[in-house]
Motif scaffolding. Sequence first.
Motif, PDB file in Angstrom:
ATOM      1  N   THR A   1       4.235   5.582  -8.690  1.00 23.64           N
ATOM      2  CA  THR A   1       2.904   5.925  -9.204  1.00 23.64           C
ATOM      3  C   THR A   1       2.792   5.464 -10.663  1.00 23.64           C
ATOM      4  N   LEU A   2       3.840   5.757 -11.423  1.00 23.01           N
ATOM      5  CA  LEU A   2       3.844   5.377 -12.837  1.00 23.01           C
ATOM      6  C   LEU A   2       3.784   3.856 -13.001  1.00 23.01           C
ATOM      7  N   SER A   3       4.623   3.130 -12.258  1.00 25.27           N
ATOM      8  CA  SER A   3       4.649   1.690 -12.507  1.00 25.27           C
ATOM      9  C   SER A   3       3.370   1.027 -11.989  1.00 25.27           C
ATOM     10  N   GLY A   4       2.753   1.600 -10.962  1.00 28.75           N
ATOM     11  CA  GLY A   4       1.446   1.071 -10.529  1.00 28.75           C
ATOM     12  C   GLY A   4       0.396   1.252 -11.617  1.00 28.75           C
ATOM     13  N   MET A   5       0.371   2.459 -12.211  1.00 30.84           N
ATOM     14  CA  MET A   5      -0.579   2.723 -13.311  1.00 30.84           C
ATOM     15  C   MET A   5      -0.331   1.746 -14.459  1.00 30.84           C
ATOM     16  N   MET A   6       0.978   1.577 -14.775  1.00 34.75           N
ATOM     17  CA  MET A   6       1.334   0.762 -15.938  1.00 34.75           C
ATOM     18  C   MET A   6       1.033  -0.726 -15.708  1.00 34.75           C
ATOM     19  N   ALA A   7       1.239  -1.190 -14.470  1.00 35.40           N
ATOM     20  CA  ALA A   7       0.936  -2.602 -14.179  1.00 35.40           C
ATOM     21  C   ALA A   7      -0.556  -2.855 -14.379  1.00 35.40           C
ATOM     22  N   ALA A   8      -1.380  -1.913 -13.917  1.00 39.59           N
ATOM     23  CA  ALA A   8      -2.833  -2.083 -14.078  1.00 39.59           C
ATOM     24  C   ALA A   8      -3.194  -2.078 -15.569  1.00 39.59           C
TER      25      ALA A   8
ATOM     26  N   VAL B   1     -11.604  -1.601 -14.560  1.00 40.00           N
ATOM     27  CA  VAL B   1     -12.313  -2.892 -14.497  1.00 40.00           C
ATOM     28  C   VAL B   1     -13.777  -2.774 -14.079  1.00 40.00           C
ATOM     29  N   GLY B   2     -14.290  -1.565 -14.034  1.00 34.24           N
ATOM     30  CA  GLY B   2     -15.711  -1.391 -13.725  1.00 34.24           C
ATOM     31  C   GLY B   2     -16.083  -1.964 -12.377  1.00 34.24           C
ATOM     32  N   THR B   3     -16.952  -2.989 -12.408  1.00 27.44           N
ATOM     33  CA  THR B   3     -17.494  -3.483 -11.127  1.00 27.44           C
ATOM     34  C   THR B   3     -16.677  -4.629 -10.526  1.00 27.44           C
ATOM     35  N   GLU B   4     -15.582  -5.014 -11.177  1.00 32.78           N
ATOM     36  CA  GLU B   4     -14.806  -6.137 -10.609  1.00 32.78           C
ATOM     37  C   GLU B   4     -14.219  -5.737  -9.252  1.00 32.78           C
ATOM     38  N   SER B   5     -14.040  -6.743  -8.395  1.00 26.60           N
ATOM     39  CA  SER B   5     -13.623  -6.409  -7.025  1.00 26.60           C
ATOM     40  C   SER B   5     -12.098  -6.329  -6.895  1.00 26.60           C
ATOM     41  N   ILE B   6     -11.645  -5.361  -6.097  1.00 24.84           N
ATOM     42  CA  ILE B   6     -10.205  -5.128  -5.904  1.00 24.84           C
ATOM     43  C   ILE B   6      -9.912  -5.112  -4.406  1.00 24.84           C
ATOM     44  N   VAL B   7      -8.883  -5.877  -4.029  1.00 24.49           N
ATOM     45  CA  VAL B   7      -8.461  -5.917  -2.623  1.00 24.49           C
ATOM     46  C   VAL B   7      -7.024  -5.415  -2.546  1.00 24.49           C
ATOM     47  N   LEU B   8      -6.724  -4.587  -1.549  1.00 28.32           N
ATOM     48  CA  LEU B   8      -5.338  -4.159  -1.326  1.00 28.32           C
ATOM     49  C   LEU B   8      -4.885  -4.705   0.022  1.00 28.32           C
ATOM     50  N   LEU B   9      -3.765  -5.432   0.016  1.00 17.53           N
ATOM     51  CA  LEU B   9      -3.222  -6.005   1.254  1.00 17.53           C
ATOM     52  C   LEU B   9      -1.938  -5.287   1.630  1.00 17.53           C
ATOM     53  N   GLU B  10      -1.890  -4.717   2.814  1.00 21.65           N
ATOM     54  CA  GLU B  10      -0.667  -4.055   3.283  1.00 21.65           C
ATOM     55  C   GLU B  10      -0.150  -4.808   4.516  1.00 21.65           C
ATOM     56  N   ALA B  11       1.172  -5.087   4.504  1.00 23.19           N
ATOM     57  CA  ALA B  11       1.769  -5.871   5.595  1.00 23.19           C
ATOM     58  C   ALA B  11       1.645  -5.152   6.932  1.00 23.19           C
ATOM     59  N   LYS B  12       1.753  -3.801   6.896  1.00 19.39           N
ATOM     60  CA  LYS B  12       1.759  -3.040   8.148  1.00 19.39           C
ATOM     61  C   LYS B  12       0.604  -2.056   8.141  1.00 19.39           C
TER      62      LYS B  12
ATOM     63  N   GLY C   1       0.812  -1.231   0.000  1.00 21.04           N
ATOM     64  CA  GLY C   1       0.000   0.000   0.000  1.00 21.04           C
ATOM     65  C   GLY C   1       0.834   1.264   0.000  1.00 21.04           C
ATOM     66  N   GLY C   2       1.942   1.279  -0.772  1.00 22.19           N
ATOM     67  CA  GLY C   2       2.723   2.507  -0.947  1.00 22.19           C
ATOM     68  C   GLY C   2       2.225   3.262  -2.184  1.00 22.19           C
ATOM     69  N   PHE C   3       3.077   4.120  -2.737  1.00 21.03           N
ATOM     70  CA  PHE C   3       2.672   4.910  -3.915  1.00 21.03           C
ATOM     71  C   PHE C   3       2.320   3.993  -5.089  1.00 21.03           C
ATOM     72  N   THR C   4       3.087   2.907  -5.238  1.00 21.06           N
ATOM     73  CA  THR C   4       2.853   1.990  -6.357  1.00 21.06           C
ATOM     74  C   THR C   4       1.518   1.269  -6.192  1.00 21.06           C
TER      75      THR C   4
ATOM     76  N   ARG D   1      -5.917   2.351  -7.921  1.00 20.71           N
ATOM     77  CA  ARG D   1      -6.770   3.383  -8.537  1.00 20.71           C
ATOM     78  C   ARG D   1      -6.936   3.141 -10.037  1.00 20.71           C
ATOM     79  N   ARG D   2      -5.816   2.848 -10.708  1.00 19.94           N
ATOM     80  CA  ARG D   2      -5.913   2.639 -12.166  1.00 19.94           C
ATOM     81  C   ARG D   2      -6.773   1.397 -12.457  1.00 19.94           C
ATOM     82  N   LEU D   3      -6.594   0.340 -11.652  1.00 25.61           N
ATOM     83  CA  LEU D   3      -7.449  -0.844 -11.829  1.00 25.61           C
ATOM     84  C   LEU D   3      -8.915  -0.451 -11.683  1.00 25.61           C
ATOM     85  N   SER D   4      -9.199   0.329 -10.643  1.00 33.52           N
ATOM     86  CA  SER D   4     -10.609   0.675 -10.381  1.00 33.52           C
ATOM     87  C   SER D   4     -11.198   1.474 -11.548  1.00 33.52           C
ATOM     88  N   GLN D   5     -10.333   2.211 -12.258  1.00 32.71           N
ATOM     89  CA  GLN D   5     -10.827   2.959 -13.428  1.00 32.71           C
ATOM     90  C   GLN D   5     -11.078   2.033 -14.614  1.00 32.71           C
TER      91      GLN D   5
END
Length: 448
Positions: A393-400, A60-71, A45-48, A54-58
């Motif tokens: 931020t860029l690589s997170g957008m690009m991965a999505a 994939v419409g209604t598909e579900s997204i989970v974010l897991l942060e270790a801390k 759950g850092g910048f990436t 966020r990019r995924l949510s833009q």
Amino acid sequence: MTKTIKVKRLPVDPGPAAWNSILTPASEYPRLNGDINADWVVVGGGFTGIAAARRLSQLVGTESIVLLEAKRLADGPAGRNSGFMIDLPHDLSSETYAGAHENDLRQIKLNREAIRFAGEMATEYGMPKAVFNPCGKVTAAGSSRGEQHIASYQKHLSSLGESFRLMDHSEMKEWTGCDFYRNGLFTPGAVMIQPAAFIRKAAEGLSAKISIYENSPVTRMELGAVHKLVTPGAIVRAKGVILAVNGHIQSFGFFPKRLLHVFTYASMTRALTPGETQRLGGASNWGILPADPMGTTVRRSSDFMGSGDRIVIRNHATLNQSIEATAQNMKRAARLQDRSFENRFPMLKGVEMEYRWGGRLCLSLNSVPAFGEVESRVWAAACQNGLGTVKGTLSGMMAAEQAVLGSSTLLTQFLDHQQPGKLPPEPFLTVGANMTMRWKEWQAGIEM
Ligand SMILES: Cc1cc2nc3c(=O)[nH]c(=O)nc-3n(C[C@H](O)[C@H](O)[C@H](O)COP(=O)(O)OP(=O)(O)OC[C@H]3O[C@@H](n4cnc5c(N)ncnc54)[C@H](O)[C@@H]3O)c2cc1C
């Protein structure tokens, strides 16, 4: 056929994440306690991770997204960095941050896309100027060697067609209150952020669309037709996974012997008293990057979200391939930072540091990301080369985009890079890199 990946190490962060500690305590997102199914999981759950979610949510419409942060969110490097979102080339391994001409032009374009994306989040999630301030940045010199760096940086910016403004000693003194800086180079495209507040606000905004779990480290992955991500409390099953864990991508077994795990360190003063603020003078909000990349970054803000007028000093770097910094590293950093503070702020003698911390960077020898589909429907968005607020931020957008769209114009430009280069063997790597960094720090002299 399933493949099991056991996560070798979980993140360990030395000292407190001061930018997070000075904010009013955040209400906790839950720990994952019951098994769930999701379409997509973002790990980290850092910048990436935030950008990927966020990019995924833009996309994939209604598909579900989970974010897991270790801390806790913003307790890792996201709440430990100096908050410079830089649009221009910022190659830490270069003498002046500059790289090759064509690559720099490409990098500027991509960095600006990432900053634009972050800016959209700032607007949409109602971030005030104290959290996201598009005020540009200043790179400054405190020595003749630093002035030479500024001169060559200036030349490089001219060749790239970038605008800048030179600030002389008296303007620097008026702005910072201290006599230390001989000159500075202002460039307008950077954004100064309160990094922890940015992450927390972005997560809060995103939580309307995605499910966030804190204190939920992924300790094992079972890859198959549906991937299974195991945390200490429960399991998530998902069809697609984005690993946004920066250097810890190696703890998942990817990019072995390709990534450099560098720690850098910082100290933050207690809030200055009105008398100290008056003695210091200057503007109440400013930030300075060192002309020599091995020098000291300084930030002052009277507006760290209501936590008083404080100064932050960042310097020193160590290579720790174990991905953990030592008590010795922290001690040395504290000594160096006290000296840097005294050199710049003699009028603030006796002001103590309230927080001291270190944080992880991940670099590659050839300054490229560790990115791509590393297993079927598992994407890595890692190795941000020390500029994670932007490159993350860029690589997170690009991965999505790669995961959902397969291709896009921006992705084609982003993917135009080599794979991370192979590292020299140990013990030569660690001994050699640490000796080189100590030598460069010594050469940086008063810029430290
Ligand atoms: C002192 C300091 C100053 C800096 N200054 C700047 C600056 O001014 N500008 C800039 O751009 N960059 C700066 N950086 C670098 C920047 O902080 C990093 O590049 C950036 O945080 C990387 O972002 P990321 O999201 O890729 O990784 P991280 O921020 O490291 O986020 C990855 C997350 O993944 C989580 N994680 C890891 N393993 C697991 C697991 N198994 N399960 C679940 N979660 C996991 C971690 O807890 C972490 O929260 C600085 C860093 C430091 C330490």
